[in-house]
Design an enzyme around this catalytic site. Structure first.
Site, PDB file in Angstrom:
ATOM      1  N   LYS A 225     -14.292  12.098  22.404  1.00 51.21           N
ATOM      2  CA  LYS A 225     -13.111  12.795  21.873  1.00 51.21           C
ATOM      3  C   LYS A 225     -13.191  14.292  22.133  1.00 51.21           C
ATOM      4  O   LYS A 225     -12.322  15.054  21.715  1.00 51.21           O
ATOM      5  CB  LYS A 225     -12.981  12.546  20.367  1.00 51.21           C
ATOM      6  CG  LYS A 225     -12.623  11.101  20.008  1.00 51.21           C
ATOM      7  CD  LYS A 225     -12.354  10.973  18.534  1.00 51.21           C
ATOM      8  CE  LYS A 225     -12.438   9.564  18.015  1.00 51.21           C
ATOM      9  NZ  LYS A 225     -11.348   8.703  18.436  1.00 51.21           N
ATOM     10  N   CYS A 365      -6.274   2.398  12.830  1.00 48.07           N
ATOM     11  CA  CYS A 365      -7.513   2.050  12.107  1.00 48.07           C
ATOM     12  C   CYS A 365      -7.520   2.658  10.709  1.00 48.07           C
ATOM     13  O   CYS A 365      -8.586   3.060  10.202  1.00 48.07           O
ATOM     14  CB  CYS A 365      -8.768   2.479  12.875  1.00 48.07           C
ATOM     15  SG  CYS A 365      -8.870   1.746  14.505  1.00 48.07           S
TER      16      CYS A 365
HETATM   17  N1  7TS Z   1     -13.370   8.635  12.422  1.00 47.59           N
HETATM   18  C1  7TS Z   1     -12.175   9.164  12.738  1.00 47.59           C
HETATM   19  C2  7TS Z   1     -11.541  10.165  11.818  1.00 47.59           C
HETATM   20  C3  7TS Z   1     -11.557   8.788  13.924  1.00 47.59           C
HETATM   21  O1  7TS Z   1     -10.366   9.312  14.230  1.00 47.59           O
HETATM   22  C4  7TS Z   1     -12.185   7.844  14.772  1.00 47.59           C
HETATM   23  C5  7TS Z   1     -11.540   7.341  16.034  1.00 47.59           C
HETATM   24  C6  7TS Z   1     -13.431   7.356  14.410  1.00 47.59           C
HETATM   25  C7  7TS Z   1     -13.984   7.769  13.218  1.00 47.59           C
HETATM   26  C8  7TS Z   1     -14.193   6.384  15.245  1.00 47.59           C
HETATM   27  O2  7TS Z   1     -14.647   6.994  16.417  1.00 47.59           O
HETATM   28  P1  7TS Z   1     -15.423   6.109  17.506  1.00 47.59           P
HETATM   29  O3  7TS Z   1     -15.703   7.059  18.599  1.00 47.59           O
HETATM   30  O4  7TS Z   1     -16.622   5.568  16.841  1.00 47.59           O
HETATM   31  O5  7TS Z   1     -14.473   5.015  17.901  1.00 47.59           O
HETATM   32  N2  7TS Z   1     -10.158   7.447  16.029  1.00 47.59           N
HETATM   33  C9  7TS Z   1      -9.304   6.875  16.901  1.00 47.59           C
HETATM   34  C10 7TS Z   1      -7.940   7.075  16.839  1.00 47.59           C
HETATM   35  O6  7TS Z   1      -7.373   7.779  16.012  1.00 47.59           O
HETATM   36  N3  7TS Z   1      -7.362   6.384  17.820  1.00 47.59           N
HETATM   37  O7  7TS Z   1      -8.307   5.747  18.515  1.00 47.59           O
HETATM   38  C11 7TS Z   1      -9.535   6.043  17.944  1.00 47.59           C
END
Ligand code: 7TS
Length: 414
Positions: A225, A365
């Site tokens: 991200k 999510c």
């Molecule tokens: N926490 C937050 C606030 C997030 O937005 C996300 C991913 C995660 C945790 C998880 O991150 P990962 O890298 O372990 O998957 N958010 C999103 C979203 O908003 N759309 O796709 C993924």
């Protein structure tokens, strides 16, 4: 202040066309695009230095180890950790949070204890705590959100009690954009003997984050991200806590001495990194951290504050739109979730895609939050360093196409 238009030249993907339209990439909260510097770091590692880390005595192994540990030092500096030993590489934010739940949680949480989260958590900062509570008999409690999408801090303070072991909270909501005052929550938690875990998946890529100034105990975030590759995440933990925590996985790399019936553990951070790590992606993540550091995180934040102010203003003029989250750009990051004229957000996103505009639609999510907002889903535009006011204009323009395609909803013209 950097020029986002000039930066775009570093991102090859932004040159491609979608449905014969200019790609307007507004799905950065899901994952960001990657600059050439990161893609080249990945290729350079495989072309020049590929070897396993920490175990070889040959030149390539030493180079790979130095670059991998160099990325860890960069990550430590980026969030002002007191040392690289407080940085554990994981696969992503989700794995980092699960690591805390499965190690610190299983060792410290008992029946009757409480974990406090908020209604705006992503499932990755919610389900691991449900699992921990189910396994231990602890109670999962929720802090409410106010109608404007901010947290009710008085209620947070009231909910942190004698039995609270941990407060786990997102620094920035991936739906509402709300930036939570986690430093203040750390003080409230510590005053009652509880710890604070911050989900930094949406904050570390977009704002200056200093773990020592915030005084948080754990911070989780994802490389993908923040301009880096997929497959790498970070768990920051305070040294004393990590030292006391048992390892999650057993295997190579994480041991000091192995006897027939027991083993002793390696030093931090390797105690938590069993097996061959994701060397290449961690090194390329280091290149992403260099890129963001050169821009300056204050400047990244200011760019997005301005862009979200412009977007709130421009989208606010669109008839039949509902925008979620705090109206004040100072209280929110570069995420704007909305619903449009009663049209299902999946349909909105599909028509926007025909116009070259990439947004996400769904529950993001955050099913508990969707229930609080009393909506099944929302469309969401999310910005990053290479987005411009023209991208916002393209989104507003593309919403006109959505209106043309759907014309009216439930007999009412849009
Ligand atoms: N926490 C937050 C606030 C997030 O937005 C996300 C991913 C995660 C945790 C998880 O991150 P990962 O890298 O372990 O998957 N958010 C999103 C979203 O908003 N759309 O796709 C993924």
């Amino acid at each position: 202040m950097f020029d986002p238009r000039a930066l775009r030249a570093d991102f090859p993907i932004l040159e491609r066309r979608v449905h014969d339209k200019r790609l307007v990439y507004l799905d950065n909260a899901a994952t960001s695009q990657k600059p050439r510097q990161v893609i080249q770091a990945l290729a350079r590692y495989y072309e020049c230095s590929n070897a396993n880390v920490h175990r070889g005595l040959h030149t390539l192994a030493e180079e790979a180890t130095e670059q991998y540990e160099g990325a860890r030092r960069k990550a430590a500096r980026f969030i002002n950790a007191s040392g690289p030993d407080e940085i554990l590489f994981t696969r992503n934010t989700t794995e980092a949070i699960n690591l805390v739940a499965l190690t610190w949680g299983r060792a410290n949480v008992r029946a009757g204890d409480e974990i406090l989260i908020t209604e705006m958590e992503h499932h990755s900062n919610l389900v691991p705590w449900q699992l921990l509570c189910q396994a231990t008999g602890a109670r999962l409690r929720y802090a409410r959100i106010c109608p404007d999408g901010t947290l009710d801090l008085d209620q947070v303070a009231a909910l942190i009690g004698e039995r609270t072991r941990l407060v786990a909270m997102t620094h920035m909501s991936n739906v509402l954009g709300t930036i939570n005052p986690v430093g203040g929550v750390a003080r409230l938690a510590h005053a009652r003997g509880a710890l604070l875990l911050v989900d930094g998946a949406q904050s570390v890529p977009h704002l200056p984050v200093d773990v020592r100034a915030l005084d948080c105990d754990f911070l989780a975030f994802s490389s993908h991200k923040m301009l880096g590759p997929t497959g790498v995440g970070v768990l920051y933990g305070r040294r004393e806590l990590l030292q006391a925590m048992p390892p999650l996985f057993g295997g190579g790399e994480m041991i000091s001495r192995v006897e027939e019936q027991f083993s002793t553990w390696n030093e931090l951070p390797w105690k938590f990194e069993a097996g061959t790590p994701n060397i290449a992606d961690a090194i390329a993540f280091g290149a992403a951290l260099d890129y963001l550091s050169a821009l300056g995180m204050e400047a990244v934040r200011e760019h997005e504050r301005q862009l979200v102010a412009y977007a709130l203003e421009a989208l606010g003029q669109v008839p039949a739109i509902t925008i979620y989250g705090p109206p004040d750009p100072a209280q929110r990051g570069g995420v704007v979730a909305f619903n449009f004229g009663g049209i299902h957000p999946h349909d909105v996103a599909t028509v926007l895609d025909y116009e070259g505009v990439a947004v996400r639609a769904g529950h993001h999510c955050c099913q508990v939050l969707m229930r609080t907002l009393d909506i099944p889903a929302a469309a969401r535009a999310s910005f990053y360093v290479y987005n411009t006011e023209e991208d916002v204009d393209a989104l507003v323009e593309a919403l006109n196409s959505v209106r043309e395609v759907f014309g009216s909803v439930a007999g009412r013209p849009l």
